[in-house]
Design an enzyme around this catalytic site. Structure first.
Site, PDB file in Angstrom:
ATOM      1  CE  LYS A   1      11.977   1.052  -1.052  1.00  0.00           C
ATOM      2  NZ  LYS A   1      12.668   1.052  -2.345  1.00  0.00           N
TER       3      LYS A   1
ATOM      4  CG  LEU B   1      -1.921  -1.186   1.197  1.00  0.00           C
ATOM      5  CD1 LEU B   1      -2.466  -1.484   2.594  1.00  0.00           C
ATOM      6  CD2 LEU B   1      -3.062  -0.878   0.228  1.00  0.00           C
TER       7      LEU B   1
HETATM    8  P1  NAD Z   1       0.348   2.524  -6.174  1.00  0.00           P
HETATM    9  O1  NAD Z   1      -0.240   3.788  -5.719  1.00  0.00           O
HETATM   10  O2  NAD Z   1       0.600   2.304  -7.627  1.00  0.00           O
HETATM   11  O3  NAD Z   1      -0.536   1.276  -5.656  1.00  0.00           O
HETATM   12  C1  NAD Z   1      -1.150   1.234  -4.400  1.00  0.00           C
HETATM   13  C2  NAD Z   1      -2.429   0.428  -4.520  1.00  0.00           C
HETATM   14  O4  NAD Z   1      -3.054   0.373  -3.221  1.00  0.00           O
HETATM   15  C3  NAD Z   1      -3.450   1.033  -5.474  1.00  0.00           C
HETATM   16  O5  NAD Z   1      -3.895   0.047  -6.391  1.00  0.00           O
HETATM   17  C4  NAD Z   1      -4.573   1.525  -4.566  1.00  0.00           C
HETATM   18  O6  NAD Z   1      -5.839   1.497  -5.176  1.00  0.00           O
HETATM   19  C5  NAD Z   1      -4.456   0.523  -3.423  1.00  0.00           C
HETATM   20  N1  NAD Z   1      -5.063   0.986  -2.175  1.00  0.00           N
HETATM   21  C6  NAD Z   1      -4.948   2.185  -1.582  1.00  0.00           C
HETATM   22  N2  NAD Z   1      -5.670   2.217  -0.454  1.00  0.00           N
HETATM   23  C7  NAD Z   1      -6.252   1.010  -0.321  1.00  0.00           C
HETATM   24  C8  NAD Z   1      -7.120   0.432   0.648  1.00  0.00           C
HETATM   25  N3  NAD Z   1      -7.545   1.135   1.719  1.00  0.00           N
HETATM   26  N4  NAD Z   1      -7.530  -0.831   0.463  1.00  0.00           N
HETATM   27  C9  NAD Z   1      -7.121  -1.549  -0.622  1.00  0.00           C
HETATM   28  N5  NAD Z   1      -6.300  -1.055  -1.570  1.00  0.00           N
HETATM   29  C10 NAD Z   1      -5.877   0.207  -1.426  1.00  0.00           C
HETATM   30  O7  NAD Z   1       1.716   2.372  -5.345  1.00  0.00           O
HETATM   31  P2  NAD Z   1       2.973   1.448  -5.726  1.00  0.00           P
HETATM   32  O8  NAD Z   1       3.888   2.222  -6.625  1.00  0.00           O
HETATM   33  O9  NAD Z   1       2.505   0.091  -6.111  1.00  0.00           O
HETATM   34  O10 NAD Z   1       3.702   1.409  -4.305  1.00  0.00           O
HETATM   35  C11 NAD Z   1       3.234   0.572  -3.244  1.00  0.00           C
HETATM   36  C12 NAD Z   1       4.275   0.633  -2.122  1.00  0.00           C
HETATM   37  O11 NAD Z   1       5.536   0.140  -2.625  1.00  0.00           O
HETATM   38  C13 NAD Z   1       4.549   2.053  -1.618  1.00  0.00           C
HETATM   39  O12 NAD Z   1       4.781   2.010  -0.230  1.00  0.00           O
HETATM   40  C14 NAD Z   1       5.794   2.466  -2.378  1.00  0.00           C
HETATM   41  O13 NAD Z   1       6.536   3.451  -1.684  1.00  0.00           O
HETATM   42  C15 NAD Z   1       6.535   1.136  -2.465  1.00  0.00           C
HETATM   43  N6  NAD Z   1       7.469   0.978  -3.603  1.00  0.00           N
HETATM   44  C16 NAD Z   1       7.138   1.404  -4.847  1.00  0.00           C
HETATM   45  C17 NAD Z   1       8.049   1.219  -5.899  1.00  0.00           C
HETATM   46  C18 NAD Z   1       7.733   1.644  -7.325  1.00  0.00           C
HETATM   47  O14 NAD Z   1       8.656   1.698  -8.156  1.00  0.00           O
HETATM   48  N7  NAD Z   1       6.490   1.937  -7.666  1.00  0.00           N
HETATM   49  C19 NAD Z   1       9.285   0.582  -5.661  1.00  0.00           C
HETATM   50  C20 NAD Z   1       9.568   0.141  -4.372  1.00  0.00           C
HETATM   51  C21 NAD Z   1       8.656   0.333  -3.336  1.00  0.00           C
END
Ligand code: NAD
Length: 311
Positions: A181, A73
């Site tokens: 991280k 999330l």
């Molecule tokens: P994102 O915003 O693309 O995806 C998050 C998902 O969570 C969305 O599909 C959203 O609809 C869902 N969501 C939000 N609130 C919710 C709830 N209450 N119940 C159910 N679903 C819910 O984010 P992301 O890029 O996938 O990143 C996710 C995590 O991973 C973050 O903490 C981010 O910092 C970390 N991260 C991201 C990357 C990257 O390159 N994108 C790399 C490493 C780590």
């Protein structure tokens, strides 16, 4: 309490099917794990459901139907809501059940569960990742796990479905995965800002961009960022929209909070955070994590591109 090792009959419940979670769940499915999924955007589950995954309307329902619950999330606030909120994980997970938070977050949410629900014997790991959405899609994430070694080992097959087996690291006790991280991101964002500044000044001083970068790569100032990651912009005009700058700013804020909480001053991190926040204000929340480079490109009045770069 029995703690069986995960195998292909272990049902994995996964909450958060965004840029990262979508790739991770596809790889879990490809590896043969029965999946139950949930997101506030049901449409995000389309392909997974076609592939045989089950949908759960709430985190509580998902937790009740899963052997392992994974969250991926955006921020600690979202994790807290999904765990403690109405119809949250705690309302459905069995006593002794397992929750793994793979979000880039902070230990407080899990700590509250451990303290307030100690009698329920839940097994909790923090397991945030590096490797961008590309790494999530191709199952080559680096994973940093905080928690008990016994839980890391019994869930290894689950982690291996999403990550590079050589880079699935048990880094210490609960909370240390989050800390590792955040420090990785802090350093990477600092490299990005420093590199953008150096390339911009050098180019403005009349040095050819390719010559300057080659000199840096061959010098003691070389870094993985100068050698590899900056090419995303220099060659492909790609500022990595797979990771929104709003989330990068969230990580920088959490990293500075961590420094504050352990009593270490973080002047450089604070400066990098300000530059990131300025880029977020200028280009919007959904702009890519490498967009701060654009601030410097605006300053020098030209894009930093190697000859023959794609637009
Ligand atoms: P994102 O915003 O693309 O995806 C998050 C998902 O969570 C969305 O599909 C959203 O609809 C869902 N969501 C939000 N609130 C919710 C709830 N209450 N119940 C159910 N679903 C819910 O984010 P992301 O890029 O996938 O990143 C996710 C995590 O991973 C973050 O903490 C981010 O910092 C970390 N991260 C991201 C990357 C990257 O390159 N994108 C790399 C490493 C780590």
């Amino acid at each position: 309490m029995s703690l069986p090792h995960a195998n292909r009959s272990t049902t994995v419940g996964f909450i958060g099917l965004g840029n990262m979670g979508s790739g991770m769940t596809h790889n879990l499915q490809a590896a043969g794990f029965p999946l139950v999924v949930n997101d506030i955007r049901r449409e995000a589950a389309g392909e997974l459901l076609t592939g045989g995954a089950a949908w759960a309307d709430t985190p509580a329902e998902l937790a009740a139907r899963s052997d392992v619950v994974i969250t991926m999330l955006p921020t600690p606030r979202h994790v807290d809501a999904v765990v403690h909120g109405p119809n949250g994980i705690l309302a459905g997970i069995a006593d002794g059940g397992t929750w793994v938070d793979m979000s880039t977050s902070v230990p407080e949410v899990a700590e509250r569960v451990r303290t307030e629900y100690a009698a329920r014997g839940l097994r909790i790991l923090d397991a945030p990742v590096s490797g961008m959405s590309v790494g999530a899609a191709n199952g080559m994430l680096q994973i940093f796990i905080g928690g008990d070694a016994i839980d890391v080992e019994r869930l290894r097959t689950v982690f291996e479905a999403m990550g590079d087996p050589q880079r699935i690291l048990h880094v210490g006790a609960a909370g240390t995965g989050y800390a590792v991280k955040l420090m990785i991101n802090q350093l990477w964002f600092s490299h990005l800002v420093a590199t953008a500044e150096v390339l911009s000044v050098g180019v403005k001083a009349g040095v050819d961009l390719a010559v300057l970068r080659n000199a840096l790569v061959a010098s003691p100032a070389n870094s993985n960022f100068v050698e590899n990651d900056v090419l995303s912009i220099l060659e492909h005009s790609d500022y990595d929209e797979g990771f929104a700058i709003a989330l990068a700013c969230k990580d920088l804020g959490l990293s500075i909070d961590l420094g504050r909480s352990v009593g270490v001053s973080t002047e450089l991190s604070a400066l990098v955070e300000q530059i990131y926040r300025r880029a977020k204000a200028r280009y919007g929340d959904r702009a890519g994590e490498m967009t701060p480079v654009k601030l410097y490109e605006e300053l020098i009045g030209s894009d930093l591109r190697l000859e023959g770069a794609s637009a």
